[in-house]
Motif scaffolding. Structure first.
Motif, PDB file in Angstrom:
ATOM      1  N   MET A  93       0.994  -1.121  -0.094  1.00  0.00           N
ATOM      2  CA  MET A  93       0.155  -0.097   0.041  1.00  0.00           C
ATOM      3  C   MET A  93       0.723   1.372   0.035  1.00  0.00           C
ATOM      4  O   MET A  93       1.834   1.323   0.806  1.00  0.00           O
ATOM      5  CB  MET A  93      -0.908   0.145   1.242  1.00  0.00           C
ATOM      6  CG  MET A  93      -1.952  -0.974   1.155  1.00  0.00           C
ATOM      7  SD  MET A  93      -3.242  -0.490  -0.035  1.00  0.00           S
ATOM      8  CE  MET A  93      -3.874   1.133   1.052  1.00  0.00           C
ATOM      9  N   THR A  94       0.623   2.196  -0.827  1.00  0.00           N
ATOM     10  CA  THR A  94       1.153   3.435  -0.824  1.00  0.00           C
ATOM     11  C   THR A  94       0.523   4.421   0.296  1.00  0.00           C
ATOM     12  O   THR A  94      -0.565   4.292   0.464  1.00  0.00           O
ATOM     13  CB  THR A  94       1.054   4.178  -2.299  1.00  0.00           C
ATOM     14  OG1 THR A  94      -0.259   4.223  -2.760  1.00  0.00           O
ATOM     15  CG2 THR A  94       1.788   3.261  -3.187  1.00  0.00           C
ATOM     16  N   ASP A  95       1.161   5.628   0.909  1.00  0.00           N
ATOM     17  CA  ASP A  95       0.601   6.356   1.568  1.00  0.00           C
ATOM     18  C   ASP A  95       0.241   7.649   1.005  1.00  0.00           C
ATOM     19  O   ASP A  95       0.078   8.800   1.751  1.00  0.00           O
ATOM     20  CB  ASP A  95       1.627   6.625   2.828  1.00  0.00           C
ATOM     21  CG  ASP A  95       2.884   7.167   2.178  1.00  0.00           C
ATOM     22  OD1 ASP A  95       3.166   7.061   0.869  1.00  0.00           O
ATOM     23  OD2 ASP A  95       3.817   7.507   3.360  1.00  0.00           O
ATOM     24  N   HIS A  96       0.100   7.556  -0.425  1.00  0.00           N
ATOM     25  CA  HIS A  96      -0.365   8.877  -1.171  1.00  0.00           C
ATOM     26  C   HIS A  96      -1.516   8.371  -2.015  1.00  0.00           C
ATOM     27  O   HIS A  96      -1.519   7.059  -2.423  1.00  0.00           O
ATOM     28  CB  HIS A  96       0.922   9.427  -1.963  1.00  0.00           C
ATOM     29  CG  HIS A  96       1.716   8.529  -2.714  1.00  0.00           C
ATOM     30  ND1 HIS A  96       2.927   8.012  -2.305  1.00  0.00           N
ATOM     31  CD2 HIS A  96       1.398   8.086  -3.756  1.00  0.00           C
ATOM     32  CE1 HIS A  96       3.179   7.307  -3.325  1.00  0.00           C
ATOM     33  NE2 HIS A  96       2.183   7.475  -4.335  1.00  0.00           N
ATOM     34  N   ARG A  97      -2.042   9.217  -2.707  1.00  0.00           N
ATOM     35  CA  ARG A  97      -2.924   9.205  -3.748  1.00  0.00           C
ATOM     36  C   ARG A  97      -2.167   9.662  -5.132  1.00  0.00           C
ATOM     37  O   ARG A  97      -1.138  10.633  -4.967  1.00  0.00           O
ATOM     38  CB  ARG A  97      -4.262   9.875  -3.801  1.00  0.00           C
ATOM     39  CG  ARG A  97      -5.221   9.384  -3.030  1.00  0.00           C
ATOM     40  CD  ARG A  97      -6.268  10.042  -2.671  1.00  0.00           C
ATOM     41  NE  ARG A  97      -7.503   9.275  -1.958  1.00  0.00           N
ATOM     42  CZ  ARG A  97      -8.463   9.829  -1.396  1.00  0.00           C
ATOM     43  NH1 ARG A  97      -8.515  11.118  -1.342  1.00  0.00           N
ATOM     44  NH2 ARG A  97      -9.179   9.121  -0.850  1.00  0.00           N
ATOM     45  N   THR A  98      -2.358   8.732  -6.224  1.00  0.00           N
ATOM     46  CA  THR A  98      -1.573   9.226  -7.475  1.00  0.00           C
ATOM     47  C   THR A  98      -2.319   9.789  -8.493  1.00  0.00           C
ATOM     48  O   THR A  98      -3.704   9.441  -8.753  1.00  0.00           O
ATOM     49  CB  THR A  98      -1.039   7.831  -7.978  1.00  0.00           C
ATOM     50  OG1 THR A  98      -0.135   7.132  -7.115  1.00  0.00           O
ATOM     51  CG2 THR A  98      -0.329   8.122  -9.184  1.00  0.00           C
ATOM     52  N   ALA A  99      -1.927  10.841  -8.979  1.00  0.00           N
ATOM     53  CA  ALA A  99      -2.765  11.535  -9.991  1.00  0.00           C
ATOM     54  C   ALA A  99      -1.935  11.587 -11.537  1.00  0.00           C
ATOM     55  O   ALA A  99      -0.507  11.427 -11.459  1.00  0.00           O
ATOM     56  CB  ALA A  99      -2.925  12.907  -9.770  1.00  0.00           C
ATOM     57  N   ILE A 100      -2.701  11.330 -12.492  1.00  0.00           N
ATOM     58  CA  ILE A 100      -2.016  11.285 -13.989  1.00  0.00           C
ATOM     59  C   ILE A 100      -2.559  12.625 -14.601  1.00  0.00           C
ATOM     60  O   ILE A 100      -3.769  12.745 -14.563  1.00  0.00           O
ATOM     61  CB  ILE A 100      -2.378  10.149 -14.706  1.00  0.00           C
ATOM     62  CG1 ILE A 100      -1.547   8.949 -14.326  1.00  0.00           C
ATOM     63  CG2 ILE A 100      -2.107  10.565 -16.229  1.00  0.00           C
ATOM     64  CD1 ILE A 100      -2.174   7.724 -14.958  1.00  0.00           C
ATOM     65  N   VAL A 101      -1.625  13.468 -15.172  1.00  0.00           N
ATOM     66  CA  VAL A 101      -1.915  14.514 -15.921  1.00  0.00           C
ATOM     67  C   VAL A 101      -1.460  14.451 -17.201  1.00  0.00           C
ATOM     68  O   VAL A 101      -0.148  14.243 -17.452  1.00  0.00           O
ATOM     69  CB  VAL A 101      -1.437  15.823 -15.351  1.00  0.00           C
ATOM     70  CG1 VAL A 101      -1.833  17.209 -16.132  1.00  0.00           C
ATOM     71  CG2 VAL A 101      -1.837  16.054 -13.947  1.00  0.00           C
TER      72      VAL A 101
END
Length: 251
Positions: free
Chosen positions: A1-9
């Protein structure tokens, strides 16, 4: 599990996409910057990392389904499953209808509309699995019609219908979808327009500002601020909307 959310631009190498990527990284998202050539993403990635953020540059043609699948898989592997997607990639092939070629039409629709479809289809499964997601599509005031932009206007209007439909389909899974329709934004993409009109870029901006109620042209940061809101927890009850960021109601 990562401790962040991932965004794609997408289209994140410069202009609006660059500003959005930098803003989302500042908001705490690990940010994947997708553009046609990976090397073009380096400046955006470096700016994010210099500010202490986590970023990744990926080269991909968003109108190619194999490229899209590979790009998203790379993001999953390197940053974690993406739950935020900003479909910003776009090109201009302006011309009057009687001079517009098949290629002018097809290339613009492919990048803007097919690209948004392919990216959204690929990313939504990660959002559905997470039961949380944000999709932001970049439309334009040109969606309302603009001389010499039949292809671009059709693509940007199509994105509004696409946005409203995916908001309906993905809403039950905790995913919102909204569109931003920028007005006149000062980016390098418009330099070619100024050149075509035979005036300097500064003259072009000054002339445009006189027609805008707030008496200035927009900046990429104006659009990034709107994207930041749509991607936030606070926007969880806002979906299927088109926000015109254009300095006034004329849009």
């Amino acid at each position: 599990m990562t401790d962040h959310r991932t965004a794609i631009v997408t289209g994140g190498a410069k202009g609006i996409g660059r500003a959005v990527a930098i803003r989302l990284a500042a908001d705490g998202f690990a940010t994947a910057v997708i553009d046609l050539r990976e090397e073009d993403t380096a400046a955006t990635v470096s700016a994010i990392e210099a500010a202490g953020g986590l970023a990744l540059g990926v080269g991909a043609d968003v109108s190619n389904s194999e490229d899209v699948a590979r790009a998203v898989a790379t993001v999953v592997d390197r940053l974690g499953a993406p739950t935020v997607l900003v479909n910003n990639a776009g090109i201009l092939r302006d011309n009057m209808l009687f001079k517009m070629t098949d290629g002018d039409w097809d290339s613009v629709l492919a990048v803007h509309l097919r690209g948004a479809f392919l990216m959204t289809r690929e990313v939504q499964r990660h959002q559905v699995a997470a039961k949380w997601g944000r999709i932001v599509n970049l439309s334009s005031t040109s969606a309302l019609g603009n001389r010499g932009q039949a292809n671009y206007a059709a693509a940007k209007a199509g994105l509004q219908g696409f946005t409203k439909t995916i908001a309906i389909e993905l809403g039950p899974f905790g995913v919102t979808a909204n569109a931003i329709a920028p007005g006149f934004i000062a980016t390098d993409m418009l330099r070619a327009t100024a050149d075509r009109l035979g005036i300097t870029f500064e003259e072009f901006l000054d002339g445009a500002a006189k027609e805008i109620p707030v008496r200035r042209v927009g900046t990429p940061d104006d659009i990034a601020a709107a994207a930041s809101f749509f991607c936030s927890e606070a926007a969880g009850y806002v979906s299927g909307q088109v926000l015109y960021v254009a300095g006034g109601p004329k849009a």
